[in-house]
Design an enzyme around this catalytic site. Structure first.
Site, PDB file in Angstrom:
ATOM      1  N   GLN A  38      32.879  52.045  46.208  1.00  0.00           N
ATOM      2  CA  GLN A  38      33.505  52.411  44.932  1.00  0.00           C
ATOM      3  C   GLN A  38      32.497  52.851  43.883  1.00  0.00           C
ATOM      4  OE1 GLN A  38      35.685  49.145  43.259  1.00  0.00           O
ATOM      5  NE2 GLN A  38      36.267  50.258  41.418  1.00  0.00           N
ATOM      6  N   TYR A 151      52.028  37.787  41.710  1.00  0.00           N
ATOM      7  CA  TYR A 151      51.596  38.996  42.423  1.00  0.00           C
ATOM      8  C   TYR A 151      52.147  40.260  41.728  1.00  0.00           C
ATOM      9  CZ  TYR A 151      49.861  41.584  46.475  1.00  0.00           C
ATOM     10  OH  TYR A 151      49.167  42.445  47.299  1.00  0.00           O
ATOM     11  N   LYS A 158      52.560  47.672  46.318  1.00  0.00           N
ATOM     12  CA  LYS A 158      52.555  47.573  47.787  1.00  0.00           C
ATOM     13  C   LYS A 158      53.857  48.132  48.370  1.00  0.00           C
ATOM     14  CE  LYS A 158      48.505  45.692  48.640  1.00  0.00           C
ATOM     15  NZ  LYS A 158      47.406  46.599  49.055  1.00  0.00           N
TER      16      LYS A 158
HETATM   17  N1  NAD Z   1      43.163  39.240  50.695  1.00  0.00           N
HETATM   18  C1  NAD Z   1      44.456  39.167  50.942  1.00  0.00           C
HETATM   19  O1  NAD Z   1      45.064  38.088  50.930  1.00  0.00           O
HETATM   20  C2  NAD Z   1      45.224  40.417  51.275  1.00  0.00           C
HETATM   21  C3  NAD Z   1      46.462  40.292  51.931  1.00  0.00           C
HETATM   22  C4  NAD Z   1      47.166  41.449  52.245  1.00  0.00           C
HETATM   23  C5  NAD Z   1      46.647  42.686  51.891  1.00  0.00           C
HETATM   24  N2  NAD Z   1      45.435  42.764  51.251  1.00  0.00           N
HETATM   25  C6  NAD Z   1      44.925  44.101  50.920  1.00  0.00           C
HETATM   26  O2  NAD Z   1      43.745  44.337  51.633  1.00  0.00           O
HETATM   27  C7  NAD Z   1      43.022  45.365  50.964  1.00  0.00           C
HETATM   28  C8  NAD Z   1      41.568  44.952  50.840  1.00  0.00           C
HETATM   29  O3  NAD Z   1      41.449  43.890  49.901  1.00  0.00           O
HETATM   30  P1  NAD Z   1      40.595  42.575  50.163  1.00  0.00           P
HETATM   31  O4  NAD Z   1      41.523  41.423  50.058  1.00  0.00           O
HETATM   32  O5  NAD Z   1      39.761  42.733  51.369  1.00  0.00           O
HETATM   33  O6  NAD Z   1      39.698  42.489  48.846  1.00  0.00           O
HETATM   34  P2  NAD Z   1      38.267  43.129  48.477  1.00  0.00           P
HETATM   35  O7  NAD Z   1      38.112  42.838  47.027  1.00  0.00           O
HETATM   36  O8  NAD Z   1      37.223  42.659  49.397  1.00  0.00           O
HETATM   37  O9  NAD Z   1      38.489  44.692  48.711  1.00  0.00           O
HETATM   38  C9  NAD Z   1      39.109  45.523  47.771  1.00  0.00           C
HETATM   39  C10 NAD Z   1      38.332  46.809  47.772  1.00  0.00           C
HETATM   40  O10 NAD Z   1      38.975  47.785  46.938  1.00  0.00           O
HETATM   41  C11 NAD Z   1      37.948  48.569  46.405  1.00  0.00           C
HETATM   42  N3  NAD Z   1      38.397  49.356  45.254  1.00  0.00           N
HETATM   43  C12 NAD Z   1      39.042  48.923  44.139  1.00  0.00           C
HETATM   44  N4  NAD Z   1      39.182  49.948  43.281  1.00  0.00           N
HETATM   45  C13 NAD Z   1      38.636  51.051  43.873  1.00  0.00           C
HETATM   46  C14 NAD Z   1      38.447  52.398  43.474  1.00  0.00           C
HETATM   47  N5  NAD Z   1      38.855  52.857  42.281  1.00  0.00           N
HETATM   48  N6  NAD Z   1      37.827  53.249  44.339  1.00  0.00           N
HETATM   49  C15 NAD Z   1      37.396  52.811  45.542  1.00  0.00           C
HETATM   50  N7  NAD Z   1      37.526  51.540  45.975  1.00  0.00           N
HETATM   51  C16 NAD Z   1      38.138  50.675  45.135  1.00  0.00           C
HETATM   52  C17 NAD Z   1      36.889  47.553  46.016  1.00  0.00           C
HETATM   53  O11 NAD Z   1      35.640  48.175  45.819  1.00  0.00           O
HETATM   54  C18 NAD Z   1      36.905  46.637  47.228  1.00  0.00           C
HETATM   55  O12 NAD Z   1      35.965  47.071  48.173  1.00  0.00           O
HETATM   56  C19 NAD Z   1      43.738  45.579  49.643  1.00  0.00           C
HETATM   57  O13 NAD Z   1      44.618  46.683  49.760  1.00  0.00           O
HETATM   58  C20 NAD Z   1      44.526  44.304  49.475  1.00  0.00           C
HETATM   59  O14 NAD Z   1      45.640  44.454  48.632  1.00  0.00           O
HETATM   60  C21 NAD Z   1      44.725  41.662  50.947  1.00  0.00           C
END
Ligand code: NAD
Length: 249
Positions: A38, A151, A158
């Protein structure tokens, strides 16, 4: 499963990231991973955890020009690729608490832009460098279907992301590109800590798994690997739960 395949992984922030679990699973399945980051701060973190030969490309998904440039750079440096993992979401902390009717217009639009529209923009430029067959996988959460405490605006984003998966799958099907989402169970990552009382969310989610053990980024990564592979050639426009049964209970 992914021998010789080049997969773009978008969204590694650290070793807790779901995208990191995906990257490790892809590598274990024989694939090569290209990473986007990012901003400079995250790039510096990635440089500490990735091998020196890893390919890193800047891509802030809030900027169309940055997305176009990132895909052009990948095409020039790496060539055509086989798949994309989109694991990106963001909402302001103040929107991830309380009541949903207090969501600001700006906060709503920001969550939609980064967490849902970005998949469409990534597909737009990504299709130009995806081989056929190609595969795109994104990450969603059960908060799209149920009203999960705090959420809020992210659940709405989502829902939009999941609808985008279906429409993209229809339109990219003609190009032999599949598009799917994984609905992952709650995992403690940087993103989750933005949700108010996230500890309660994680605990409740673990309690509702079929075996009392939360899903891991490795398990989510393995499913991403499968969806990217030819073994999943019949699956498109779908949302696959990888949550240890939380959505059942
Ligand atoms: N952790 C959970 O419980 C969970 C459950 C279901 C889905 N998710 C989804 O999984 C995905 C990854 O999230 P995570 O939980 O691994 O958290 P994370 O914080 O590790 O990853 C989120 C990523 O989004 C990136 N990001 C945010 N804004 C951005 C931008 N403007 N440009 C480029 N990158 C950007 C961040 O740099 C980061 O690398 C997300 O879509 C999240 O909603 C997470």
């Amino acid at each position: 499963m992914l021998k010789g395949q080049k997969i773009l992984v978008m969204g590694v922030a650290n070793k807790r990231s779901i995208a990191w679990g995906c990257a490790q699973a892809i590598i274990a399945a024989g694939g090569d991973v290209i990473y986007t980051y990012q901003n400079e701060r995250i790039k510096q973190k990635l440089l500490k955890i990735l091998p020196a030969e890893a390919t890193l490309v800047a891509c802030d998904v809030s900027d169309d020009q940055a997305i176009e440039t990132a895909f052009q750079t990948i095409k020039t440096e790496i060539g055509m690729i086989d798949g994309i993992v989109h694991a990106i979401a963001f909402a302001n902390r103040e929107e991830l608490e309380g009541v949903v009717y207090e969501t600001s217009r700006a906060g709503y639009l920001l969550a939609q832009e980064i967490s849902a529209y970005s998949l469409i923009a990534v597909a737009k430029y990504g299709r130009l460098i995806l081989k056929q067959p190609g595969s795109i996988v994104t990450l969603t959460y059960f908060g799209s279907e149920r009203a999960i405490p705090n959420y809020n605006v992210m659940g709405i984003a989502k829902a939009s992301l999941e609808a985008s998966v279906r429409y993209l799958a229809r339109d990219l099907g003609a190009e032999n590109i599949r598009v799917n989402a994984i609905s992952a169970g709650a995992i403690k990552t940087l993103a989750v800590t933005g949700v108010k009382d996230y500890r309660a969310l994680l605990d409740e989610s673990e309690r509702r798994t079929v075996d009392g053990q939360s899903v891991t980024i490795e398990e989510v990564g393995n499913t991403a690997s499968f969806l990217l592979s030819p073994l999943a050639s019949g699956i498109t426009g779908d949302v696959i739960y990888v949550d240890k049964g939380v959505h059942l209970i």
